[in-house]
Write a protein that holds these residues in place. Structure first.
Motif, PDB file in Angstrom:
ATOM      1  N   ALA A   6     -12.546  15.368  -9.934  1.00 39.04           N
ATOM      2  CA  ALA A   6     -12.068  16.085  -8.740  1.00 39.04           C
ATOM      3  C   ALA A   6     -12.038  15.126  -7.544  1.00 39.04           C
ATOM      4  O   ALA A   6     -12.791  15.278  -6.585  1.00 39.04           O
ATOM      5  N   PHE A   7     -11.165  14.125  -7.629  1.00 36.54           N
ATOM      6  CA  PHE A   7     -11.052  13.134  -6.549  1.00 36.54           C
ATOM      7  C   PHE A   7     -10.340  13.749  -5.343  1.00 36.54           C
ATOM      8  O   PHE A   7      -9.522  14.673  -5.483  1.00 36.54           O
ATOM      9  N   ARG A   8     -10.640  13.192  -4.179  1.00 32.14           N
ATOM     10  CA  ARG A   8     -10.080  13.746  -2.928  1.00 32.14           C
ATOM     11  C   ARG A   8      -9.308  12.723  -2.097  1.00 32.14           C
ATOM     12  O   ARG A   8      -8.665  13.105  -1.111  1.00 32.14           O
ATOM     13  N   ALA A   9      -9.377  11.459  -2.475  1.00 31.68           N
ATOM     14  CA  ALA A   9      -8.734  10.417  -1.646  1.00 31.68           C
ATOM     15  C   ALA A   9      -7.253  10.296  -2.004  1.00 31.68           C
ATOM     16  O   ALA A   9      -6.834   9.404  -2.749  1.00 31.68           O
ATOM     17  N   PHE A  10      -6.457  11.226  -1.474  1.00 36.52           N
ATOM     18  CA  PHE A  10      -5.022  11.241  -1.786  1.00 36.52           C
ATOM     19  C   PHE A  10      -4.231  10.294  -0.893  1.00 36.52           C
ATOM     20  O   PHE A  10      -4.604  10.030   0.243  1.00 36.52           O
ATOM     21  N   ASN A  11      -3.114   9.848  -1.450  1.00 33.94           N
ATOM     22  CA  ASN A  11      -2.143   9.012  -0.760  1.00 33.94           C
ATOM     23  C   ASN A  11      -0.972   9.912  -0.362  1.00 33.94           C
ATOM     24  O   ASN A  11      -0.598  10.799  -1.137  1.00 33.94           O
ATOM     25  N   GLU A  12      -0.385   9.678   0.791  1.00 32.17           N
ATOM     26  CA  GLU A  12       0.733  10.531   1.221  1.00 32.17           C
ATOM     27  C   GLU A  12       2.052  10.201   0.514  1.00 32.17           C
ATOM     28  O   GLU A  12       3.027  10.950   0.617  1.00 32.17           O
ATOM     29  N   LYS A  13       2.038   9.080  -0.212  1.00 27.44           N
ATOM     30  CA  LYS A  13       3.269   8.626  -0.897  1.00 27.44           C
ATOM     31  C   LYS A  13       3.904   9.737  -1.740  1.00 27.44           C
ATOM     32  O   LYS A  13       3.216  10.438  -2.475  1.00 27.44           O
ATOM     33  N   LYS A  14       5.222   9.852  -1.625  1.00 34.81           N
ATOM     34  CA  LYS A  14       5.942  10.903  -2.356  1.00 34.81           C
ATOM     35  C   LYS A  14       5.800  10.732  -3.871  1.00 34.81           C
ATOM     36  O   LYS A  14       5.759   9.595  -4.360  1.00 34.81           O
ATOM     37  N   VAL A  15       5.785  11.821  -4.579  1.00 32.02           N
ATOM     38  CA  VAL A  15       5.754  11.776  -6.044  1.00 32.02           C
ATOM     39  C   VAL A  15       7.178  12.023  -6.536  1.00 32.02           C
ATOM     40  O   VAL A  15       7.799  13.028  -6.157  1.00 32.02           O
ATOM     41  N   PRO A  16       7.725  11.106  -7.360  1.00 32.36           N
ATOM     42  CA  PRO A  16       9.105  11.303  -7.843  1.00 32.36           C
ATOM     43  C   PRO A  16       9.269  12.642  -8.562  1.00 32.36           C
ATOM     44  O   PRO A  16       8.349  13.095  -9.255  1.00 32.36           O
ATOM     45  N   GLU A  17      10.473  13.205  -8.383  1.00 33.69           N
ATOM     46  CA  GLU A  17      10.743  14.525  -8.970  1.00 33.69           C
ATOM     47  C   GLU A  17      10.505  14.562 -10.468  1.00 33.69           C
ATOM     48  O   GLU A  17      10.006  15.546 -11.011  1.00 33.69           O
ATOM     49  N   GLU A  18      10.869  13.441 -11.164  1.00 36.39           N
ATOM     50  CA  GLU A  18      10.724  13.497 -12.626  1.00 36.39           C
ATOM     51  C   GLU A  18       9.244  13.489 -13.037  1.00 36.39           C
ATOM     52  O   GLU A  18       8.880  14.055 -14.068  1.00 36.39           O
TER      53      GLU A  18
END
Ligand SMILES: Cc1cc2nc3c(=O)[nH]c(=O)nc-3n(C[C@H](O)[C@H](O)[C@H](O)COP(=O)(O)O)c2cc1C
Length: 189
Positions: free
Chosen positions: A13-25
């Motif tokens: 349950a990590f919490r250190a997210f990056n704002e970078k977009k996740v590709p649709e695929e």
């Protein structure tokens, strides 16, 4: 011999997210994994509302509890909803809609980690706010929100959460939760 246990072990349950977009695929594969989950009578009682655009993300972010501030960085927030009537309802009051959703969310999280992303499900939010913001009918249960995104730096985490990013997995001894052949659990815990 597969190494599924190793893969399962990667999920935390990590919490250190990056704002970078996740590709649709990539989002597509993660959600397909969710829908591959088994469900009672194949009812597929889960409904997933994917917030990926600014306006929708803000609606979900507004509903988060204070302690879940870290989710605001995640570029994908999933609202998982169901209705008891969508799942199997047994005559002895066993209800399976939420169980079905749990199976789907675990699939989702495992696929996300296998793609190098984090996915973290939470209970800390105001479900009424979520419903109001999206016009979700009252009859639905908003059973969890799931943050999905790439790993980021820990700068925005509070001290407790920074520490948890590196903590060892914390589980009850298996003997407390698994019994072979004879029931030995007490009613107290
Ligand atoms: C249904 C559910 C609700 C949770 N709610 C929250 C939450 O509101 N905030 C949070 O930071 N973590 C939340 N978690 C994460 C758990 O705290 C975490 O899974 C647990 O401590 C075990 O850690 P691990 O997943 O790294 O093994 C939730 C997990 C589940 C499955």
């Amino acid at each position: 011999m597969g190494h599924l246990l190793d893969e399962i072990g990667q999920r935390r349950a990590f919490r250190a997210f990056n704002e970078k977009k996740v590709p649709e695929e990539v989002i597509g594969r993660i959600m397909t994994a969710a829908t591959y989950a088994p469900s009672c009578f194949n009812n597929q009682s889960w409904r997933f509302l994917m917030a990926t655009e600014r306006e929708a993300l803000d609606k979900v972010r507004d509903a988060l509890s204070i302690g879940n501030y870290w989710m605001k960085k995640a570029p994908v927030l999933v609202v998982v909803a169901t209705k008891p009537e969508f799942g199997c309802q047994m005559s002895d009051h066993r209800e399976y809609a939420i169980f079905d959703c749990g199976l789907a969310v675990e699939n989702l999280m495992l696929q996300a980690f296998s793609e190098g992303l984090f996915a973290h499900a939470v209970a800390g939010y105001d479900p009424l706010k979520v419903k109001q913001a999206f016009g979700i009918p009252d009859e639905f249960i908003i059973i969890t929100l799931v943050a999905i995104g790439y790993p980021g730096d820990e700068g925005h985490l509070n001290e407790k959460h920074k520490e948890l990013e590196h903590s060892p997995r914390n589980r009850k001894p298996e003997s407390e939760v698994i019994a072979y052949n004879r029931w030995h659990f007490t009613i107290d815990q």
